[in-house]
Design an enzyme around this catalytic site. Sequence first.
Site, PDB file in Angstrom:
ATOM      1  N   ASP A 162       0.864  -1.180   0.000  1.00  0.00           N
ATOM      2  CA  ASP A 162       0.000   0.000   0.000  1.00  0.00           C
ATOM      3  C   ASP A 162       0.903   1.232   0.000  1.00  0.00           C
ATOM      4  O   ASP A 162       1.366   1.652   1.050  1.00  0.00           O
ATOM      5  CB  ASP A 162      -0.883  -0.032   1.243  1.00  0.00           C
ATOM      6  N   GLU A 220      -0.555  10.421   0.378  1.00  0.00           N
ATOM      7  CA  GLU A 220      -1.930   9.896   0.358  1.00  0.00           C
ATOM      8  C   GLU A 220      -2.360   9.448   1.738  1.00  0.00           C
ATOM      9  O   GLU A 220      -3.511   9.658   2.142  1.00  0.00           O
ATOM     10  CB  GLU A 220      -2.034   8.731  -0.636  1.00  0.00           C
ATOM     11  N   HIS A 259      -1.802  -2.113   6.130  1.00  0.00           N
ATOM     12  CA  HIS A 259      -1.567  -1.209   7.261  1.00  0.00           C
ATOM     13  C   HIS A 259      -0.962  -1.934   8.451  1.00  0.00           C
ATOM     14  O   HIS A 259      -1.292  -1.670   9.608  1.00  0.00           O
ATOM     15  CB  HIS A 259      -2.834  -0.448   7.642  1.00  0.00           C
ATOM     16  N   ASP A 308      -5.121   1.296  -6.081  1.00  0.00           N
ATOM     17  CA  ASP A 308      -4.686   1.139  -4.693  1.00  0.00           C
ATOM     18  C   ASP A 308      -4.883  -0.312  -4.277  1.00  0.00           C
ATOM     19  O   ASP A 308      -5.332  -1.148  -5.084  1.00  0.00           O
ATOM     20  CB  ASP A 308      -5.480   2.080  -3.781  1.00  0.00           C
TER      21      ASP A 308
END
Length: 360
Positions: A181, A213, A324, A236
Site C-alpha cells: 500500500d 496519500e 496497514h 490502490d
Amino acid sequence: MGNERETLKELMRELTETPGPSGNEAPVRKVMEKWVKPYADELTSDGLGSLIARKGSKGPRVMIAGHLDEIGFMVTRITDEGFLKFETLGGWVTHMMLSQRVEVMTDKGIILGVIGSVPPHIMTAEQRKKSFQMSELFIDIGAKDREHAEEMGVRQGDTVVPYSPFTEMNGTDMWLGKAFDNRIGCAVAVEVMRQLQNEALPNALYSVGTVQEEVGCRGARTSAAAIQPDIAFAVDVGIAGDTPGVKADDAPIKVGEGPALVLVDGGHVVHRGLLRFVQQTAEEAGIPVQYEWMNGGATDASYIHLNNSGVPTISISVPTRYIHGHTAMVLKDDIEQVVALLTAVIRKLDEQAVKQILEQ
C-alpha cells in the site's frame, strides 16, 4: 509471460524495499522515475514531489495514480537514555507495532531499530487486555544515550518505515512484503505505460506517483491540478476478506479473483458512466472483476474527482491481505489483471468514448 512476470517482480521488489513514508517519498520517487523513464515522453513533478510521467499529447488527458508513500513513523524526541519517541504517519493500531523491526531514515543512512514497550511479564492482568498508548512505545536502536543516538545520525524529524524484505512465498505466486500500500499502484502505473510503449494512443496518458496519500491524499490534489485530467483511475490496494475471522459484508473481495472496482468509500462515489465503460471493457477482454465498498477510508480518487469542474474517476484495487501493518501479502496474478484491464481501457479512451462516459 515469464519475462513479463520477472519484470513485474523486480519492479515490485525495488519499489517496496525502498523506504518512502509520507513526506519523505524522494527515494521511492527516484525508483519509479527510473522504471518509467524509458516509456515516457516527459517527466515532471508537482510542488509536493509527486512524479508525473506523460506519454502522448493529443486527445483526452487520462490519469493513472498510485501513491508513493507508505505508512510509517516520525521521530519526535530522543530520550536521555537514547530511545526514540515517535508519532505515526498514516493509520496504525499500536498492537500491530510491538516488537517489530524498523528502519530509521537518517542523513547518514538507514539505522535498524525495534519498537519496544513494557514486557508482558511485568504487566498487570488488566494492562494485558488493553492496547498500548503511543506515549508508551519507543524505538530501541541500541544506543547508550542521547549523544550516542545523535552520533549514529538520528535527528528529530527523521522518518521510519517497517523492515520487511520482499519475499516470494514458498514457491507460490504469493508475494510478501511491506509498502504494498501503495507501491502496487505505482507498479501498475509503470506497467501500463510499458505495455503501451510502442502504440499510438488516442489520448495523453499520465502515469503518476502521488505523495502523502496516507495523511490526506495531498499529492492527489496537486498532481491533478498540474495535469487537469479528463478521466482518472486511482489504483490502490483493497482489503482482502478471504482470511479467517473476516465477514464478507465487511471485506467482500478475495485474492485471486481479479481487479476490484470500488463502488463507494468515505471520499468518493464511482462515476456511473466510467464504471459502465470499465465493466464493458472487462467483459470484452475476458477479465474477471469483483466489487468493493467501504463506509470509511478513501483513496486518491476522493480529491482527483473534485479537480477543476469535476473528473470522472474510478478506484481500482488489488486484493491484499494484512494491509496497514508491517507485512502484507498479494497474488501477482491480481496485479497483472489490473494492468491488463487498464491497458485495454486506455486503448479505447478517445474523445468519443469520453463524451459517452460524460453523458451517462
